[in-house]
Design a protein around this motif. Structure first.
Motif, PDB file in Angstrom:
ATOM      1  N   UNK A   1      22.444  29.613  57.966  1.00 26.85           N
ATOM      2  CA  UNK A   1      23.760  30.195  57.967  1.00 26.85           C
ATOM      3  C   UNK A   1      24.294  29.560  59.444  1.00 26.85           C
ATOM      4  N   UNK A   2      23.803  29.133  60.187  1.00 27.18           N
ATOM      5  CA  UNK A   2      24.757  28.882  61.295  1.00 27.18           C
ATOM      6  C   UNK A   2      25.056  27.537  60.643  1.00 27.18           C
ATOM      7  N   UNK A   3      24.594  26.180  59.855  1.00 24.87           N
ATOM      8  CA  UNK A   3      24.451  25.501  59.958  1.00 24.87           C
ATOM      9  C   UNK A   3      25.498  25.487  59.028  1.00 24.87           C
ATOM     10  N   UNK A   4      26.504  25.866  57.609  1.00 28.66           N
ATOM     11  CA  UNK A   4      27.117  25.879  57.041  1.00 28.66           C
ATOM     12  C   UNK A   4      28.834  27.087  57.383  1.00 28.66           C
ATOM     13  N   UNK A   5      28.034  27.557  58.662  1.00 30.63           N
ATOM     14  CA  UNK A   5      29.422  28.064  59.161  1.00 30.63           C
ATOM     15  C   UNK A   5      30.337  27.315  59.616  1.00 30.63           C
TER      16      UNK A   5
END
Length: 65
Positions: A1-5
């Motif tokens: 999730x954080x990586x996609x952001x």
């Protein structure tokens, strides 16, 4: 999730940088065009003024003779 952001933030940042570069190039190009127009206008004015002076001198010379 954080990586996609992070990826989307990087993409948005990249797009912003590209837009900034394009806008700066457009502004720089218009500044160059304005400078060229000013330089050309001063050159044309100088030539025009010289021709007027030459014409006046010819007119004065013809009046004197």
């Amino acid at each position: 999730m954080i990586q996609s952001i992070n990826i989307t933030n990087n993409i948005i940042l990249g797009i912003n940088i590209i837009n900034f570069i394009i806008i700066e190039l457009i502004i720089f190009r218009t500044q160059i065009i304005i400078c060229l127009i000013l330089i050309l206008s001063t050159i044309i004015k100088k030539i025009f003024i010289r021709k007027i002076i030459i014409f006046r001198n010819l007119k004065l010379n013809s009046l004197e003779s």
